[in-house]
Motif scaffolding. Structure first.
Motif, PDB file in Angstrom:
ATOM      1  N   UNK A   1      44.546  32.469  24.299  1.00 38.09           N
ATOM      2  CA  UNK A   1      43.288  32.239  25.030  1.00 38.09           C
ATOM      3  C   UNK A   1      42.644  33.581  25.404  1.00 38.09           C
ATOM      4  N   UNK A   2      41.317  33.656  25.308  1.00 38.04           N
ATOM      5  CA  UNK A   2      40.634  34.904  25.655  1.00 38.04           C
ATOM      6  C   UNK A   2      40.851  35.213  27.140  1.00 38.04           C
ATOM      7  N   UNK A   3      41.082  36.473  27.424  1.00 37.47           N
ATOM      8  CA  UNK A   3      41.320  36.835  28.821  1.00 37.47           C
ATOM      9  C   UNK A   3      39.988  37.000  29.549  1.00 37.47           C
ATOM     10  N   UNK A   4      40.016  36.687  30.823  1.00 33.70           N
ATOM     11  CA  UNK A   4      38.837  36.844  31.677  1.00 33.70           C
ATOM     12  C   UNK A   4      38.499  38.328  31.793  1.00 33.70           C
ATOM     13  N   UNK A   5      37.204  38.632  31.691  1.00 38.93           N
ATOM     14  CA  UNK A   5      36.786  40.049  31.712  1.00 38.93           C
ATOM     15  C   UNK A   5      36.377  40.479  33.128  1.00 38.93           C
ATOM     16  N   UNK A   6      36.956  41.582  33.543  1.00 37.97           N
ATOM     17  CA  UNK A   6      36.665  42.100  34.884  1.00 37.97           C
ATOM     18  C   UNK A   6      35.946  43.438  34.804  1.00 37.97           C
ATOM     19  N   UNK A   7      35.056  43.657  35.775  1.00 35.65           N
ATOM     20  CA  UNK A   7      34.588  45.018  36.055  1.00 35.65           C
ATOM     21  C   UNK A   7      35.174  45.381  37.399  1.00 35.65           C
ATOM     22  N   UNK A   8      35.615  46.618  37.550  1.00 35.52           N
ATOM     23  CA  UNK A   8      36.115  47.067  38.846  1.00 35.52           C
ATOM     24  C   UNK A   8      35.205  48.182  39.344  1.00 35.52           C
ATOM     25  N   UNK A   9      34.707  48.010  40.566  1.00 38.47           N
ATOM     26  CA  UNK A   9      33.793  48.988  41.168  1.00 38.47           C
ATOM     27  C   UNK A   9      34.537  49.793  42.228  1.00 38.47           C
ATOM     28  N   UNK A  10      34.448  51.097  42.115  1.00 35.09           N
ATOM     29  CA  UNK A  10      35.192  51.972  43.025  1.00 35.09           C
ATOM     30  C   UNK A  10      34.277  53.058  43.599  1.00 35.09           C
ATOM     31  N   UNK A  11      34.792  53.714  44.643  1.00 36.98           N
ATOM     32  CA  UNK A  11      34.110  54.909  45.167  1.00 36.98           C
ATOM     33  C   UNK A  11      35.076  56.060  45.371  1.00 36.98           C
ATOM     34  N   UNK A  12      36.380  55.793  45.312  1.00 36.68           N
ATOM     35  CA  UNK A  12      37.313  56.846  45.700  1.00 36.68           C
ATOM     36  C   UNK A  12      38.615  56.840  44.947  1.00 36.68           C
ATOM     37  N   UNK A  13      39.685  56.835  45.737  1.00 37.15           N
ATOM     38  CA  UNK A  13      41.055  57.036  45.249  1.00 37.15           C
ATOM     39  C   UNK A  13      41.500  56.057  44.180  1.00 37.15           C
ATOM     40  N   UNK A  14      41.109  54.792  44.303  1.00 37.19           N
ATOM     41  CA  UNK A  14      41.363  53.835  43.224  1.00 37.19           C
ATOM     42  C   UNK A  14      42.782  53.308  43.128  1.00 37.19           C
ATOM     43  N   UNK A  15      43.492  53.254  44.255  1.00 34.88           N
ATOM     44  CA  UNK A  15      44.864  52.720  44.150  1.00 34.88           C
ATOM     45  C   UNK A  15      44.850  51.206  43.892  1.00 34.88           C
ATOM     46  N   UNK A 180      45.945  41.779  45.571  1.00 41.26           N
ATOM     47  CA  UNK A 180      44.712  41.757  44.764  1.00 41.26           C
ATOM     48  C   UNK A 180      44.990  41.223  43.351  1.00 41.26           C
ATOM     49  N   UNK A 181      45.995  41.792  42.653  1.00 42.24           N
ATOM     50  CA  UNK A 181      46.271  41.236  41.308  1.00 42.24           C
ATOM     51  C   UNK A 181      46.677  39.768  41.354  1.00 42.24           C
ATOM     52  N   UNK A 182      47.383  39.370  42.417  1.00 37.02           N
ATOM     53  CA  UNK A 182      47.820  37.964  42.505  1.00 37.02           C
ATOM     54  C   UNK A 182      46.606  37.038  42.666  1.00 37.02           C
ATOM     55  N   UNK A 183      45.664  37.431  43.509  1.00 40.11           N
ATOM     56  CA  UNK A 183      44.477  36.586  43.732  1.00 40.11           C
ATOM     57  C   UNK A 183      43.599  36.543  42.477  1.00 40.11           C
ATOM     58  N   UNK A 184      43.428  37.693  41.843  1.00 42.89           N
ATOM     59  CA  UNK A 184      42.609  37.723  40.621  1.00 42.89           C
ATOM     60  C   UNK A 184      43.262  36.850  39.542  1.00 42.89           C
ATOM     61  N   UNK A 185      44.588  36.877  39.490  1.00 40.09           N
ATOM     62  CA  UNK A 185      45.278  36.050  38.492  1.00 40.09           C
ATOM     63  C   UNK A 185      45.029  34.556  38.763  1.00 40.09           C
ATOM     64  N   UNK A 186      45.019  34.170  40.027  1.00 37.40           N
ATOM     65  CA  UNK A 186      44.784  32.757  40.352  1.00 37.40           C
ATOM     66  C   UNK A 186      43.374  32.327  39.958  1.00 37.40           C
ATOM     67  N   UNK A 187      42.403  33.188  40.223  1.00 42.52           N
ATOM     68  CA  UNK A 187      41.010  32.855  39.887  1.00 42.52           C
ATOM     69  C   UNK A 187      40.821  32.881  38.361  1.00 42.52           C
ATOM     70  N   UNK A 188      41.269  33.956  37.739  1.00 38.52           N
ATOM     71  CA  UNK A 188      41.081  34.091  36.286  1.00 38.52           C
ATOM     72  C   UNK A 188      41.858  33.016  35.535  1.00 38.52           C
ATOM     73  N   UNK A 189      43.026  32.664  36.062  1.00 42.97           N
ATOM     74  CA  UNK A 189      43.860  31.650  35.410  1.00 42.97           C
ATOM     75  C   UNK A 189      43.467  30.225  35.787  1.00 42.97           C
ATOM     76  N   UNK A 190      42.388  30.109  36.565  1.00 42.17           N
ATOM     77  CA  UNK A 190      41.830  28.813  36.990  1.00 42.17           C
ATOM     78  C   UNK A 190      42.824  27.981  37.803  1.00 42.17           C
ATOM     79  N   UNK A 191      43.669  28.663  38.548  1.00 41.61           N
ATOM     80  CA  UNK A 191      44.606  27.967  39.444  1.00 41.61           C
ATOM     81  C   UNK A 191      44.062  27.937  40.875  1.00 41.61           C
TER      82      UNK A 191
END
Ligand code: GRF
Length: 218
Positions: A1-15, A180-191
């Motif tokens: 299945x095609x993966x959901x495409x993300x843009x990540x917007x940052x201003x600094x350190x980026x951890x 953050x990765x856990x929440x994005x996975x739930x949204x992207x994975x439609x859970x």
């Protein structure tokens, strides 16, 4: 299945960007990062994107007369990249209501407090001053008002005796990198999905027990 495409917007350190980059290297992760945009040319996070071979753009807010012009350039870049979701990760610019409305339900943020408490800046210091015993972080869909919108997930940490703003920030940041990765996975994975102004989960999504500080029963 095609993966959901993300843009990540940052201003600094980026951890937090790094935590998403790391998560997206897993073959079963349902999202991939298509591009990283920084409004600051010197943001450290840009080096993280480069190291991961992710296309990166600088849209310097100083090059624009108005907030509307800056947001229009941002919107053009995101539309060209055809991203599904935009993740704010330490992006230190207020976005216009029009931009937020254009991306409503597709714009996600992380904030280092248990929202709706402690919106805004200097949150760790304010939490210490207020004497809270549980702090934490929140991942949420973005509404036009600062640090508000439907909550996707939260993680709590104790505030320990002797904590400073810095030690508390470090404890929360560790959870941000997990949440953050856990929440994005739930949204992207439609859970998980947004409906009627709240986020609900599939029944098979599991939860931790209660967190209490001091421990319950002590
Ligand atoms: C994080 O604490 C995040 O919650 C807040 O800004 C900080 C960004 O840190 N919105 P980093 O750039 O991801 O390291």
């Amino acid at each position: 299945m095609a993966r959901t495409k993300l843009a990540v917007l940052i201003s600094g350190r980026g951890s937090n960007l790094q935590s998403l980059i790391d998560a997206a290297t897993r073959p079963d992760y349902p999202a991939e990062i298509s591009l990283v945009i920084s409004n600051r040319p010197k943001a450290k996070g840009l080096e993280r994107a480069a190291a991961a071979n992710i296309p990166q753009y600088v849209i310097d807010h100083k090059d624009f007369q108005t907030r509307e012009d800056f947001d229009a350039a941002l919107g053009d870049c995101l539309r060209l990249a055809k991203v599904d979701y935009v993740c704010l990760a330490g992006f230190m610019r207020m976005l216009t209501t029009d931009f937020v409305n254009d991306w409503r339900g597709r714009l996600i943020n992380i904030h280092p407090s248990l929202l709706p408490a402690f919106k805004g800046l200097a949150v760790h210091e304010r939490m210490i001053d207020a004497g809270v015993k549980l702090a934490g972080c929140t991942v949420h869909f973005v509404s036009p008002e600062m640090d508000s919108g439907p909550i996707i997930g939260q993680a709590a940490v104790p505030v320990l005796p002797g904590d400073t703003a810095d030690s508390l920030a470090a404890r929360i940041l560790e959870q941000e990198h997990r949440l953050y990765p856990a929440c994005v996975a739930l949204i992207a994975g439609k859970k998980a999905r947004l409906s009627g102004g709240v986020v609900s989960f599939d029944p098979d999504v599991s939860f931790d027990g209660a967190l209490s500080n001091p421990p319950a029963g002590s």
